[in-house]
Design a protein around this motif. Sequence first.
Motif, short mmCIF file in Angstrom:
data_model
loop_
_atom_site.label_atom_id
_atom_site.label_comp_id
_atom_site.label_asym_id
_atom_site.label_seq_id
_atom_site.Cartn_x
_atom_site.Cartn_y
_atom_site.Cartn_z
N TYR A 3 0.82 -1.21 0.00
CA TYR A 3 0.00 0.00 0.00
C TYR A 3 0.86 1.26 0.00
O TYR A 3 0.50 2.26 -0.61
CB TYR A 3 -0.98 0.00 1.17
CG TYR A 3 -2.03 -1.08 1.03
CD1 TYR A 3 -3.02 -0.99 0.06
CD2 TYR A 3 -2.01 -2.21 1.83
CE1 TYR A 3 -3.97 -1.98 -0.11
CE2 TYR A 3 -2.97 -3.21 1.68
CZ TYR A 3 -3.94 -3.08 0.71
OH TYR A 3 -4.88 -4.06 0.55
N LEU A 6 2.01 1.68 -3.56
CA LEU A 6 0.90 2.22 -4.36
C LEU A 6 0.73 3.72 -4.11
O LEU A 6 0.48 4.48 -5.03
CB LEU A 6 -0.41 1.50 -4.03
CG LEU A 6 -0.63 0.15 -4.69
CD1 LEU A 6 -1.84 -0.53 -4.08
CD2 LEU A 6 -0.80 0.30 -6.20
N LEU A 9 2.97 6.01 -6.17
CA LEU A 9 2.78 6.09 -7.62
C LEU A 9 2.00 7.36 -7.95
O LEU A 9 1.23 7.86 -7.12
CB LEU A 9 2.00 4.88 -8.12
CG LEU A 9 2.63 3.51 -7.91
CD1 LEU A 9 1.68 2.42 -8.41
CD2 LEU A 9 3.98 3.40 -8.60
N GLU A 11 -1.02 9.32 -10.04
CA GLU A 11 -2.43 8.95 -10.18
C GLU A 11 -2.68 7.97 -11.33
O GLU A 11 -3.41 6.99 -11.17
CB GLU A 11 -3.26 10.22 -10.38
CG GLU A 11 -4.76 9.99 -10.35
CD GLU A 11 -5.54 11.29 -10.46
OE1 GLU A 11 -6.61 11.25 -11.08
OE2 GLU A 11 -5.09 12.32 -9.94
N GLU A 13 -0.49 5.91 -12.82
CA GLU A 13 0.14 4.62 -12.54
C GLU A 13 -0.71 3.81 -11.57
O GLU A 13 -0.93 2.61 -11.77
CB GLU A 13 1.54 4.84 -11.95
CG GLU A 13 2.54 5.42 -12.91
CD GLU A 13 3.83 5.85 -12.24
OE1 GLU A 13 4.86 5.86 -12.94
OE2 GLU A 13 3.81 6.21 -11.03
N ARG A 14 -1.18 4.46 -10.53
CA ARG A 14 -2.01 3.77 -9.53
C ARG A 14 -3.30 3.27 -10.16
O ARG A 14 -3.74 2.14 -9.92
CB ARG A 14 -2.30 4.73 -8.36
CG ARG A 14 -2.95 4.09 -7.18
CD ARG A 14 -3.02 4.98 -5.93
NE ARG A 14 -3.20 6.40 -6.17
CZ ARG A 14 -2.22 7.31 -6.10
NH1 ARG A 14 -0.99 6.96 -5.80
NH2 ARG A 14 -2.46 8.58 -6.33
#
Length: 71
Positions: A3, A6, A9, A11, A13-14
């Motif tokens: 998490y 994540l 990353l 926006e 990429e996430r």
Amino acid sequence: MLYKALAQLDEDERRIILELFWNKKTQIALAKIDGISRQTLNEKQKGILVKMLKIMENKSLTNLNLITREI
């Protein structure tokens, strides 16, 4: 740790990772939505996963360094 990777990353990429792995979208479906080829999406996905791995490895090394300093 996942998490935290994540969260680091950007926006887009996430969104790609969440759509592919959490929402179970296929590369073909997501590429069509994004208006890019499946090959381009595949290259992006690989790059993002490598980035996440580096983030997680760095976190592990940082945690290991903290632990060894305490010993």
